[in-house]
Design a protein around this motif. Structure first.
Motif, short mmCIF file in Angstrom:
data_model
loop_
_atom_site.label_atom_id
_atom_site.label_comp_id
_atom_site.label_asym_id
_atom_site.label_seq_id
_atom_site.Cartn_x
_atom_site.Cartn_y
_atom_site.Cartn_z
N VAL A 1 54.08 -82.96 -22.41
CA VAL A 1 53.65 -81.57 -22.49
C VAL A 1 52.25 -81.41 -21.90
N ASP A 2 52.08 -80.37 -21.11
CA ASP A 2 50.74 -80.06 -20.62
C ASP A 2 49.87 -79.62 -21.79
N ASP A 3 48.61 -80.02 -21.75
CA ASP A 3 47.72 -79.75 -22.89
C ASP A 3 47.57 -78.25 -23.19
N LEU A 4 47.74 -77.42 -22.18
CA LEU A 4 47.62 -75.97 -22.43
C LEU A 4 48.80 -75.47 -23.26
N VAL A 5 49.98 -76.02 -23.01
CA VAL A 5 51.16 -75.64 -23.80
C VAL A 5 50.94 -76.05 -25.26
N ALA A 6 50.34 -77.22 -25.44
CA ALA A 6 50.09 -77.70 -26.80
C ALA A 6 49.15 -76.77 -27.57
N GLN A 7 48.30 -76.04 -26.83
CA GLN A 7 47.34 -75.13 -27.49
C GLN A 7 47.84 -73.69 -27.57
N SER A 8 48.95 -73.41 -26.87
CA SER A 8 49.37 -72.00 -26.74
C SER A 8 50.42 -71.65 -27.78
N PRO A 9 50.13 -70.69 -28.63
CA PRO A 9 51.11 -70.32 -29.65
C PRO A 9 52.20 -69.40 -29.12
N ASN A 10 53.35 -69.48 -29.76
CA ASN A 10 54.41 -68.47 -29.60
C ASN A 10 54.90 -68.28 -28.16
N LEU A 11 55.27 -69.38 -27.52
CA LEU A 11 55.81 -69.28 -26.16
C LEU A 11 57.33 -69.11 -26.22
N ALA A 12 57.84 -68.32 -25.29
CA ALA A 12 59.29 -68.20 -25.15
C ALA A 12 59.80 -69.40 -24.38
N ALA A 13 60.85 -70.03 -24.90
CA ALA A 13 61.39 -71.23 -24.24
C ALA A 13 62.90 -71.19 -24.35
N GLY A 14 63.57 -72.07 -23.63
CA GLY A 14 65.02 -72.11 -23.66
C GLY A 14 65.55 -72.51 -25.03
N ALA A 15 66.82 -72.18 -25.28
CA ALA A 15 67.43 -72.52 -26.57
C ALA A 15 68.40 -73.69 -26.42
N ASN A 16 68.42 -74.30 -25.22
CA ASN A 16 69.39 -75.35 -24.90
C ASN A 16 70.82 -74.85 -25.10
N GLU A 17 71.01 -73.59 -24.81
CA GLU A 17 72.33 -72.97 -24.90
C GLU A 17 72.34 -71.88 -23.84
N THR A 18 73.33 -71.94 -22.97
CA THR A 18 73.37 -71.01 -21.84
C THR A 18 73.35 -69.56 -22.35
N GLY A 19 72.43 -68.76 -21.78
CA GLY A 19 72.36 -67.35 -22.15
C GLY A 19 71.41 -67.05 -23.29
N HIS B 1 67.49 -67.80 -25.34
CA HIS B 1 66.14 -68.35 -25.37
C HIS B 1 65.59 -68.26 -26.80
N LEU B 2 64.53 -68.98 -27.03
CA LEU B 2 63.84 -68.93 -28.32
C LEU B 2 62.51 -68.24 -28.14
N LEU B 3 62.21 -67.31 -29.01
CA LEU B 3 60.87 -66.70 -29.02
C LEU B 3 60.00 -67.51 -29.98
N ASN B 4 58.71 -67.50 -29.71
CA ASN B 4 57.73 -68.09 -30.64
C ASN B 4 57.91 -69.59 -30.88
N THR B 5 58.13 -70.34 -29.80
CA THR B 5 58.13 -71.79 -29.99
C THR B 5 56.68 -72.26 -30.04
N ASN B 6 56.44 -73.26 -30.89
CA ASN B 6 55.09 -73.81 -31.05
C ASN B 6 55.16 -75.33 -31.00
N CYS B 7 54.45 -75.87 -30.03
CA CYS B 7 54.40 -77.32 -29.87
C CYS B 7 53.79 -77.94 -31.13
N GLY B 8 54.37 -79.02 -31.61
CA GLY B 8 53.84 -79.65 -32.82
C GLY B 8 54.61 -79.19 -34.04
N ARG B 9 54.92 -77.89 -34.09
CA ARG B 9 55.71 -77.38 -35.22
C ARG B 9 57.20 -77.53 -34.91
N ASP B 10 57.60 -77.11 -33.69
CA ASP B 10 59.03 -77.06 -33.36
C ASP B 10 59.50 -78.29 -32.57
N TYR B 11 58.58 -79.02 -32.02
CA TYR B 11 58.93 -80.27 -31.31
C TYR B 11 57.67 -81.12 -31.21
#
Ligand SMILES: [Zn+2]
Length: 399
Positions: free
Chosen positions: A208-226, A228-238
């Motif tokens: 993970v890029d260090d900026l992602v690690a500091q950035s709260p609540n990013l939208a990211a994929g849900a590993n399921e076609t169609g 996404h996940l809102l509010n992913t947080n590095c460290g908490r969710d992965y």
């Protein structure tokens, strides 16, 4: 050395493939071929540069504008293939793919609850940001690789508005290639909708890029076609294995040292700590030292100190006289290119201008009768007549 020994062949025309003025002049003057192979004259220039380079202050004596950092010296050239970032203010300089930048968190806020949302046809960050009506800075971008050494699946996350530097990735994890569709599926990810959330640490090396690690609540994929996940947080969710700088800089990014905008410049590399690139140094010198007649190498970096020529006489053997001067100058420590051809004066003058030694000395019958020779610094408009006995004293004065 003698002109004919070096097999110098000057060209009348600029090569049509010349990407720069300097290269064009090097070809015309017979330093290199159109295919950029070094010819004997170019070899002579390079061996002189090699001798000079044993001095630790070599680059400070070279009349070249150099951009440098502690690892490498560059010369700015629009046709050059090495991209570098450069800060005009503090002089920070780095290869583009290794350049650091100052990053800042887009918005500092409390972590929100993760939420799965339907996002049809959102395969790209652009589509996702537009669909969710959020800036790309609020998204996480996934890139998936396989490490060639052990087939380890590598899952990389950078902020959605940024670009991964593969050079930085390889620096941290080793050689990688893009993951195949099968490898992505096997790791439990979904192409176009991938995120590190829910991946098994055994199946994926999460980077993970260090900026992602500091950035709260990013939208990211849900590993399921169609989806996404809102509010992913590095460290908490992965939990990433590696957090480091993985970003490729671009023009306008903020200088890591002083906060001013960086420019991106095309260049050629002249030297690393380990080695000097003499062909590139020759090209850089040609780029910076030419006029409309040819090359104008400075005394501190020229293939020869003097271009010596004779003009055939009717009564005197000017060639023998020139040969005498040649021996005298070489004994005094000057390097001399003696144009020993039986060519017309005009041809020799043109070639002398093309080749660009700092001084031309012409031995002609009329002047010789008065004990004089003609001396012309390459960059001077006028030539001067000097007594033959004063040649060495005059050469020592010319810069
Ligand atoms: Zn700076």
């Amino acid at each position: 050395m003698k002109y004919q020994e070096l097999h110098i062949q000057t060209q009348r025309e600029f090569p049509n493939n010349a990407r720069t003025q300097g290269f064009g002049w090097l070809v015309r003057a017979g330093y290199v071929t159109r295919e950029n192979e070094i010819l004997p004259l170019g070899g002579q220039m390079i061996s002189r540069l090699q001798n000079l380079s044993t001095d630790s202050s070599f680059f400070s004596h070279l009349p070249l504008p150099i951009i440098y950092n502690e690892h490498e010296n560059f010369f700015a050239l629009s046709a050059g293939s090495t991209e570098i970032t450069h800060c005009e203010f503090c002089k920070y300089t780095a290869r583009l793919e290794l350049s650091q930048i100052k990053k800042s968190v887009f918005v500092q806020e409390e972590p929100q609850q993760i939420e799965k949302v339907l996002t049809p046809e959102c395969h790209t960050i652009e589509a996702l940001a537009s669909f969710l009506n959020i800036p790309k800075e609020k998204t996480a971008k996934a890139l998936m690789y396989t490490r060639t050494a052990d087939n380890q699946f590598v899952f990389v996350v950078v902020r959605g508005d940024m670009t991964l530097s593969e050079a930085k990735l390889k620096d941290k994890v080793g050689e990688v290639r893009l993951a195949t569709a099968e490898e992505i599926t096997k790791a439990g990810a979904a192409a176009g909708y991938a995120s590190p959330v829910g991946l098994n640490a055994k199946d994926a090396l999460i980077v993970v890029d260090d900026l992602v690690a500091q950035s709260p609540n990013l939208a990211a994929g849900a590993n399921e076609t169609g989806y996404h996940l809102l509010n992913t947080n590095c460290g908490r969710d992965y939990s990433p294995e590696i957090v480091a700088d993985f970003i490729q800089a671009k023009a306008g990014d903020v200088c890591i040292n002083c906060g001013q905008p960086l420019s991106v410049i095309n260049s050629i590399s002249l030297a690393t700590r380990q080695e000097l690139n003499f062909e590139n140094i020759l090209l850089a010198l040609a780029e910076t030292h030419h006029d409309d007649k040819g090359l104008t190498f400075p005394k501190s970096a020229a293939p020869f100190d003097v271009y010596l020529m004779h003009i055939a006489g009717k009564e005197l053997d000017t060639r023998v006289k020139a040969e005498e001067i040649y021996n005298e100058l070489t004994s005094a420590g000057f390097t001399v290119l003696f144009d020993d051809r039986d060519e017309r004066a005009g041809v020799k003058f043109n070639d002398a201008d093309l080749i660009g030694c700092p001084v031309r000395i012409t031995v002609g019958e009329k002047n010789l009768k008065n004990g004089m020779v003609e001396l012309k610094p390459r960059k001077a408009d006028q030539n001067m007549l000097i007594p033959q006995a004063d040649i060495i004293a005059n050469l020592r004065e010319i810069r």
